[in-house]
Design a protein around this motif. Structure first.
Motif, PDB file in Angstrom:
ATOM      1  N   ALA A  14       0.897  -1.156   0.071  1.00 51.70           N
ATOM      2  CA  ALA A  14      -0.075  -0.119   0.146  1.00 51.70           C
ATOM      3  C   ALA A  14       1.075   1.386   0.056  1.00 51.70           C
ATOM      4  O   ALA A  14       1.759   1.161   0.834  1.00 51.70           O
ATOM      5  CB  ALA A  14      -0.842   0.223   1.268  1.00 51.70           C
ATOM      6  N   PRO A 108      -3.835   6.105   3.487  1.00 46.56           N
ATOM      7  CA  PRO A 108      -5.384   6.242   3.308  1.00 46.56           C
ATOM      8  C   PRO A 108      -5.858   4.930   2.617  1.00 46.56           C
ATOM      9  O   PRO A 108      -7.113   4.508   2.938  1.00 46.56           O
ATOM     10  CB  PRO A 108      -5.793   7.547   2.654  1.00 46.56           C
ATOM     11  CG  PRO A 108      -4.207   7.628   2.071  1.00 46.56           C
ATOM     12  CD  PRO A 108      -3.361   7.084   3.139  1.00 46.56           C
ATOM     13  N   ASP A 109      -5.416   4.633   1.399  1.00 44.40           N
ATOM     14  CA  ASP A 109      -5.646   3.389   0.799  1.00 44.40           C
ATOM     15  C   ASP A 109      -5.849   1.999   1.482  1.00 44.40           C
ATOM     16  O   ASP A 109      -6.506   1.181   0.996  1.00 44.40           O
ATOM     17  CB  ASP A 109      -4.650   3.174  -0.382  1.00 44.40           C
ATOM     18  CG  ASP A 109      -4.618   4.412  -1.471  1.00 44.40           C
ATOM     19  OD1 ASP A 109      -5.805   5.113  -1.427  1.00 44.40           O
ATOM     20  OD2 ASP A 109      -3.873   4.370  -2.357  1.00 44.40           O
ATOM     21  N   ALA A 110      -5.398   1.968   2.758  1.00 43.62           N
ATOM     22  CA  ALA A 110      -5.338   0.880   3.548  1.00 43.62           C
ATOM     23  C   ALA A 110      -6.189   0.793   4.437  1.00 43.62           C
ATOM     24  O   ALA A 110      -6.566  -0.174   5.194  1.00 43.62           O
ATOM     25  CB  ALA A 110      -3.863   0.466   4.175  1.00 43.62           C
ATOM     26  N   ASP A 112      -9.441   0.542   4.540  1.00 42.31           N
ATOM     27  CA  ASP A 112     -10.522  -0.458   4.457  1.00 42.31           C
ATOM     28  C   ASP A 112     -10.253  -1.448   4.740  1.00 42.31           C
ATOM     29  O   ASP A 112     -11.113  -2.503   4.946  1.00 42.31           O
ATOM     30  CB  ASP A 112     -11.374  -0.393   3.119  1.00 42.31           C
ATOM     31  CG  ASP A 112     -10.496  -0.506   2.081  1.00 42.31           C
ATOM     32  OD1 ASP A 112      -9.039  -0.876   2.345  1.00 42.31           O
ATOM     33  OD2 ASP A 112     -11.085  -0.922   0.948  1.00 42.31           O
ATOM     34  N   ARG A 113      -8.998  -2.003   5.051  1.00 42.04           N
ATOM     35  CA  ARG A 113      -8.631  -3.250   5.423  1.00 42.04           C
ATOM     36  C   ARG A 113      -8.082  -3.384   6.838  1.00 42.04           C
ATOM     37  O   ARG A 113      -7.629  -4.581   7.422  1.00 42.04           O
ATOM     38  CB  ARG A 113      -7.378  -3.577   4.778  1.00 42.04           C
ATOM     39  CG  ARG A 113      -7.440  -3.798   3.074  1.00 42.04           C
ATOM     40  CD  ARG A 113      -6.157  -4.499   2.465  1.00 42.04           C
ATOM     41  NE  ARG A 113      -5.311  -3.098   2.043  1.00 42.04           N
ATOM     42  CZ  ARG A 113      -4.099  -3.048   2.555  1.00 42.04           C
ATOM     43  NH1 ARG A 113      -3.767  -3.895   3.419  1.00 42.04           N
ATOM     44  NH2 ARG A 113      -3.499  -2.094   2.074  1.00 42.04           N
TER      45      ARG A 113
END
Length: 303
Positions: A14, A108-110, A112-113
């Protein structure tokens, strides 16, 4: 040599960056968080160290990772950087509340994980932590509070049969005990009980200067892998964990005594003959397989 916080992730990782010392202190100040001895909080401030932990754990993008005691998010971000999904269990409410904001800011892209659960790790069960119920296996990666590290790993292994591997950072003395072999001075109850579930080894030392605040003890990494199905001592002998652990607890409660003396209220003399174990030995010399043999002989004698 430590890796810089701004080191670029690989294509499977990420995008974002890890926390440095200044980031940790700013986040703590913004959230009004002070490290407490009550929760054994020592926050890692070195990006190279958390990347090393994740590397030693062998975390893959397809893994589901449990982190206990994420603190301000140093190791959390390093785990998320691999592409893995994770659940972080944090006992301190303000720290648990702050963690999603930190991930949203630095990676930020991570976001939701990641799922954050405000709970005591010693109270976790498959019912209270259903995230992992559908997984064939999951991985524990954590910087564990020194005062409860051993109870946490043994409790989780007992309650979660699909906890397949763990890589934990603990006090060096604890690490040595967890990985100790029979006949050594540090071999004891934790060593035997962990060997019931699988194999453990120390895979590196960690200096004090990578923490804020710096602890008064050194740390080390312990890598554990659960026995494959059918290969565990219990599978081979068909005895209960309760019986084996009862013998282990009794044998080490008075570790200078012989087995005959320490276990005289539990094990009849004929059980030693059946197990082919010399009753004049001390508990500290027995392997997990020998404790299992003795438990099998004891259950056979009762039958």
């Amino acid at each position: 040599m430590t890796e810089p916080a701004s080191a670029s992730p690989t294509p499977t990782q990420a995008a974002g960056r890890l926390l440095g010392a200044a980031d940790i202190r700013r986040i703590a100040a913004d959230a009004g968080i002070s490290p407490t001895k009550k929760f054994g909080q020592n926050f890692v401030i070195d990006p190279g160290t958390v990347r090393r932990i994740v590397r030693e754990a062998g975390v893959q993008p397809t893994d589901h990772v449990l982190e206990v005691g994420p603190g301000l998010g140093s190791l959390t971000l390093a785990i998320l950087e691999t592409g893995a999904r994770m659940t972080a269990v944090e006992i301190d409410p303000p720290v648990a509340e702050r963690l999603p904001r930190t991930v949203a800011e630095f990676m930020p892209d991570a976001a939701d994980r990641l799922r954050v659960v405000n709970a005591d790790a010693l109270t976790l069960t498959p019912q209270s932590l259903p995230d992992f119920n559908g997984d064939d296996r999951f991985v524990l990666v954590a910087n564990l509070p020194y005062n409860v590290a051993t109870p946490i790993v043994l409790t989780l292994l007992e309650r979660f049969a699909n906890l397949d591997t763990f890589l934990v950072m603990v006090q060096k003395e604890v690490a040595d005990r967890l990985a100790a072999q029979p006949g050594t001075k540090i071999y004891g109850t934790p060593s035997v009980k962990l060997a019931w579930y699988g194999t453990a080894q120390t895979v590196g030392a960690i200096g004090r200067n990578v923490f804020w605040p710096a602890p008064n003890v050194d740390s080390a990494l312990v890598l554990f892998r659960r026995h494959p199905a059918g290969a565990a001592p219990a599978d081979r002998a068909g005895v209960s964990r309760e019986t084996v652990f009862r013998l282990v607890d009794a044998a080490f409660s008075q570790r200078r005594k012989t087995l005959h003396a320490a276990l005289k209220k539990i094990v009849p003399p004929e059980a030693y003959d059946r197990a082919v174990i010399d009753a004049t030995r001390r508990g500290e010399t027995l392997s997990i397989d020998e404790f299992v043999q003795l438990a099998a002989a004891l259950e056979g004698a009762r039958a």
